[in-house]
Motif scaffolding. Structure first.
Motif, mmCIF file in Angstrom:
data_model
loop_
_atom_site.group_PDB
_atom_site.id
_atom_site.type_symbol
_atom_site.label_atom_id
_atom_site.label_comp_id
_atom_site.label_asym_id
_atom_site.label_seq_id
_atom_site.Cartn_x
_atom_site.Cartn_y
_atom_site.Cartn_z
ATOM 1 N N TYR A 222 37.493 -28.245 5.992
ATOM 2 C CA TYR A 222 38.263 -27.257 6.728
ATOM 3 C C TYR A 222 39.018 -27.617 8.079
ATOM 4 O O TYR A 222 40.092 -27.270 8.289
ATOM 5 N N THR B 22 40.306 -30.962 8.345
ATOM 6 C CA THR B 22 41.258 -31.789 8.016
ATOM 7 C C THR B 22 42.500 -31.556 8.536
ATOM 8 O O THR B 22 42.782 -30.483 8.773
ATOM 9 N N GLU C 201 43.795 -25.489 4.100
ATOM 10 C CA GLU C 201 42.813 -26.201 4.449
ATOM 11 C C GLU C 201 41.429 -25.396 3.516
ATOM 12 O O GLU C 201 40.671 -25.801 2.676
#
Length: 309
Positions: free
Chosen positions: A237, A239, A140
């Motif tokens: 970040y 997700t 991420e």
């Protein structure tokens, strides 16, 4: 904290760093798990439990491989890059020698963590005979950091990158701690995580202190510009896209019918956490903003209003 007040942790590193003090971790051939069940909820789902519980160990081994892959990317491609430039005084934010020396110990630690992780992966392949499926080429942060850096003036990119790394390092510390506490997994895995945690505790404090130093000298306009990027960074970040894609690849590798695969995919899609104040990693992130003093700034409070309890 000012730059003049910074105190190096060099002596603590010499005495306690895992590269100085820890033996090689050898994976055991025993009945304990290679990876915690709680970290791969796919195997706890109703469909998996009903249709293919005998594939549990395959899924857990592949999940360990992804975790190791993520660690290697994080340590060598992200943290190493930022810490190395600070150590070599090639960073837009200038720090005194004590900070730069400590940054070089972070470089050494992180590359060593990657080496140990790669060794453990090879040991696990040899023990289980299970080869890794296709692993993600990014994490991420590989997306999140470039996304926000391209939206700020070039002069602020190093500072914002340092803050993003600091957020991630503080998040990782608690993540690894939870892993190390799980008594269901092999002793070597717990030892591996405990070793990592010993160093990461030092690193998380390091990034918070450097951010504290920078934040107290940054002009208010620069603070506002950086603060405005924080919601976008957190959105990227936190997700679950990469994890969900991996889970789908993993499901495709299972020797089950297409009907079962589809049911597993549907269950996996429902496992993502919402990206808001309820996200389980947010407490660690807010702790970093407090310890670095960033959360004292009204512009940061305003930017994070949707994430504050």
């Amino acid at each position: 904290m000012s730059a003049l007040e910074y105190r190096s942790f060099a002596e603590a590193w010499e005495a306690r760093a895992t590269i100085r003090t820890r033996p090689r971790r050898l994976v055991e051939d025993d009945q304990r798990l290679i990876y915690p069940l709680s970290r791969q909820p796919l195997v706890l789902g109703a469909t998996f439990q009903r249709e293919c519980p005998q594939l549990r160990d395959f899924v857990l081994v592949q999940s360990l491989y992804k975790f190791i892959n993520d660690v290697v990317i994080f340590e060598t491609e992200i943290v190493d890059r930022t810490a190395r430039r600070i150590a070599k005084d090639r960073f837009a934010v200038r720090f005194p020698f004590a900070c730069r020396y400590d940054a070089m110990t972070v470089v050494v630690d992180e590359d060593y963590h990657a080496l140990v992780a790669m060794d453990f992966l090879q040991q696990t392949i040899a023990l289980t005979g299970i080869e890794p499926i296709a692993l993600p080429q990014e994490i991420e942060l590989s997306r999140a950091i470039p996304t926000v850096l391209e939206r700020v003036p070039e002069a602020l990119r190093d500072a914002l990158e340092m803050i993003c790394v600091g957020i991630a390092e503080n998040t990782l510390t608690d993540d690894v701690a939870a892993f190390a506490r799980d008594d269901s997994v092999k002793s070597s895995v717990k030892g591996l995580m405990a070793d990592h945690l010993l160093d990461e505790g030092r690193h998380s404090s390091f990034w918070a202190r450097l951010t504290h130093i920078y934040w107290h000298t940054a002009p208010e306009e620069d603070r506002r510009t950086i603060a405005n990027m924080l919601p976008l960074f957190l959105e990227q970040y936190l997700t679950s896209d990469i994890q969900q894609a991996f889970d789908c690849t993993l499901i495709d590798a299972l020797p089950v019918s297409e009907t079962v695969r589809q049911a597993l995919r549907e269950e996996a899609q429902g496992l993502a956490y919402p990206i808001n104040h309820q996200h389980p990693l947010l407490g660690n992130i807010l702790r970093f903003f407090r310890s670095s003093s960033m959360l004292e700034s009204p512009c940061v409070q305003d930017a994070l209003r949707d994430y504050l309890p």
